[in-house]
Design a protein around this motif. Structure first.
Motif, mmCIF file in Angstrom:
data_model
loop_
_atom_site.group_PDB
_atom_site.id
_atom_site.type_symbol
_atom_site.label_atom_id
_atom_site.label_comp_id
_atom_site.label_asym_id
_atom_site.label_seq_id
_atom_site.Cartn_x
_atom_site.Cartn_y
_atom_site.Cartn_z
ATOM 1 N N ILE A 185 0.880 -1.170 0.000
ATOM 2 C CA ILE A 185 0.000 0.000 0.000
ATOM 3 C C ILE A 185 0.914 1.215 0.000
ATOM 4 O O ILE A 185 1.625 1.464 0.975
ATOM 5 N N ALA A 186 0.921 1.949 -1.096
ATOM 6 C CA ALA A 186 1.813 3.094 -1.257
ATOM 7 C C ALA A 186 1.126 4.354 -0.765
ATOM 8 O O ALA A 186 0.078 4.728 -1.277
ATOM 9 N N TRP A 187 1.734 5.000 0.237
ATOM 10 C CA TRP A 187 1.145 6.257 0.692
ATOM 11 C C TRP A 187 1.976 7.432 0.204
ATOM 12 O O TRP A 187 3.141 7.285 -0.147
ATOM 13 N N SER A 188 1.327 8.565 0.128
ATOM 14 C CA SER A 188 1.910 9.792 -0.425
ATOM 15 C C SER A 188 2.466 9.574 -1.837
ATOM 16 O O SER A 188 3.607 9.942 -2.128
ATOM 17 N N PRO A 189 1.679 8.987 -2.736
ATOM 18 C CA PRO A 189 2.152 8.755 -4.104
ATOM 19 C C PRO A 189 2.371 10.046 -4.879
ATOM 20 O O PRO A 189 3.033 10.022 -5.937
ATOM 21 N N ALA A 261 -2.786 2.672 -3.932
ATOM 22 C CA ALA A 261 -2.121 3.939 -3.648
ATOM 23 C C ALA A 261 -3.105 4.804 -2.878
ATOM 24 O O ALA A 261 -4.190 5.097 -3.372
ATOM 25 N N THR A 262 -2.757 5.193 -1.663
ATOM 26 C CA THR A 262 -3.669 5.979 -0.843
ATOM 27 C C THR A 262 -3.354 7.464 -0.980
ATOM 28 O O THR A 262 -2.188 7.861 -0.937
ATOM 29 N N VAL A 263 -4.386 8.250 -1.127
ATOM 30 C CA VAL A 263 -4.231 9.699 -1.311
ATOM 31 C C VAL A 263 -4.964 10.417 -0.181
ATOM 32 O O VAL A 263 -5.878 9.873 0.428
ATOM 33 N N GLY A 264 -4.552 11.658 0.076
ATOM 34 C CA GLY A 264 -5.161 12.408 1.168
ATOM 35 C C GLY A 264 -5.622 13.782 0.748
ATOM 36 O O GLY A 264 -5.113 14.792 1.239
ATOM 37 N N PRO A 265 -6.593 13.872 -0.161
ATOM 38 C CA PRO A 265 -7.090 15.184 -0.588
ATOM 39 C C PRO A 265 -7.766 15.922 0.563
ATOM 40 O O PRO A 265 -8.422 15.310 1.403
ATOM 41 N N ARG A 266 -7.601 17.241 0.575
ATOM 42 C CA ARG A 266 -8.236 18.035 1.626
ATOM 43 C C ARG A 266 -9.651 18.447 1.265
ATOM 44 O O ARG A 266 -10.427 18.839 2.124
ATOM 45 N N SER A 267 -9.994 18.389 -0.027
ATOM 46 C CA SER A 267 -11.313 18.842 -0.469
ATOM 47 C C SER A 267 -11.903 17.853 -1.460
ATOM 48 O O SER A 267 -11.192 17.040 -2.060
#
Length: 299
Positions: A185-189, A261-267
């Motif tokens: 699981i790739a974070w901060s791609p 791939a995990t992403v962390g959008p703020r909106s």
């Protein structure tokens, strides 16, 4: 990671709804994210926005920043933390429970025995690990595979930061995961947002790098080496007629060793842009050029 701090609950609800409507399933959090508030938000949204069965809930355990030591993977702490996460998430089980960090003060067999107990109790479906060193992942995975069928839960996933700006996982972690039967699981791609190209001409006032609590997280990727990699990504994006974000995310998503791939959008707008790129695939020549441009290790 920032739900309950940089992303308010209403925005989180909109994001989760859009994500599931687009076919997304994996929702990744941790017991320490925003002091547990992230899990609480996920738990409330599981009752008001999406059905529990529509998502795979992954959370993590092991960090103890408010206690006498920074890490605790003892049986006592893990099982107590599991029950606390279940209460915050308002669910009777966690789909993927991940050991967030290696604890050198606790024997591996004690840690893994607790994870076995979590699975056999029905409170956890699968177990994985967070950002461990290759030798640590190998040790944990080998221990669990040594006696299959004897109540041991196999390590099914390994989380690691992985992007065109950070390819350290290729130094052994990816191979260790493959050998141990764990998917990555790739974070901060997106290189902590830098690969989107937003920092090419400075630091936007509404960006994470402009936030006092997030700036130290982004700043390591604002150096000269990173700038050169970003320019390569932007050149590829211009040639393909897509955004730099699409190029960077596709490179990670389609890597042979990456399961998610995990992403962390703020909106929600940021999330919808990411979701719109699902069909983008990089030609082999572009992938190889990006491999070459980003192959130099960080200074």
């Amino acid at each position: 990671m920032t739900w309950g701090k940089d992303t308010e609950e209403d925005d989180a609800a909109d994001q989760l709804s859009a994500f599931v409507d687009a076919g997304g399933t994996l929702v990744d959090t941790a017991d320490i994210y925003t002091g547990g508030h992230s899990e609480r938000i996920v738990g409330r949204l599981l009752r008001s926005v999406v059905r529990r069965d529509d998502v795979i809930i992954a959370t993590k355990v092991g960090h103890t920043p408010e206690r006498h030591r920074p890490r605790d993977a003892s049986r006592r702490h893990l099982l107590a933390s599991l029950d606390a996460s279940l209460r915050r998430l308002q669910t009777d089980h966690i789909d993927l429970w991940q050991l967030h960090v290696h604890d050198p003060d606790t024997p591996a067999e004690e840690t893994l025995s607790a994870m076995d107990t979590a699975v056999t109790s029905g409170k956890v479906r699968y177990v994985g690990v967070g950002d461990l060193a290759p030798w640590q992942l190998t040790k944990y995975a080998t221990w669990q595979r040594a006696a299959p069928g004897r109540g041991r839960a196999l390590i099914v996933s390994a989380g690691t930061e992985f992007s065109l700006l950070n390819r350290r996982a290729e130094g052994g972690l990816l191979a260790a995961a493959a050998d141990g039967g764990a998917d990555v699981i790739a974070w901060s791609p997106l290189g902590r947002g830098v690969l989107s190209g937003k920092y090419r001409n400075g630091v936007p006032s509404d960006s994470r790098a402009a936030m006092p609590h997030m700036a130290p997280y982004v700043e390591p990727y604002l150096d000269e080496r990173s700038r050169r990699v970003v320019e390569s990504v932007c050149t590829a994006a211009e040639g393909l007629g897509v955004s730099p974000l699409a190029v960077a995310l596709s490179w990670v998503r389609d890597h042979a060793t990456v399961a998610a791939a995990t992403v962390g959008p703020r909106s929600t707008a940021q999330l919808e842009e990411i979701l719109s790129l699902e069909s983008v695939e990089l030609p082999r020549e572009i992938r190889e050029a990006l491999d070459d441009a980003s192959s130099a290790p960080p200074s």
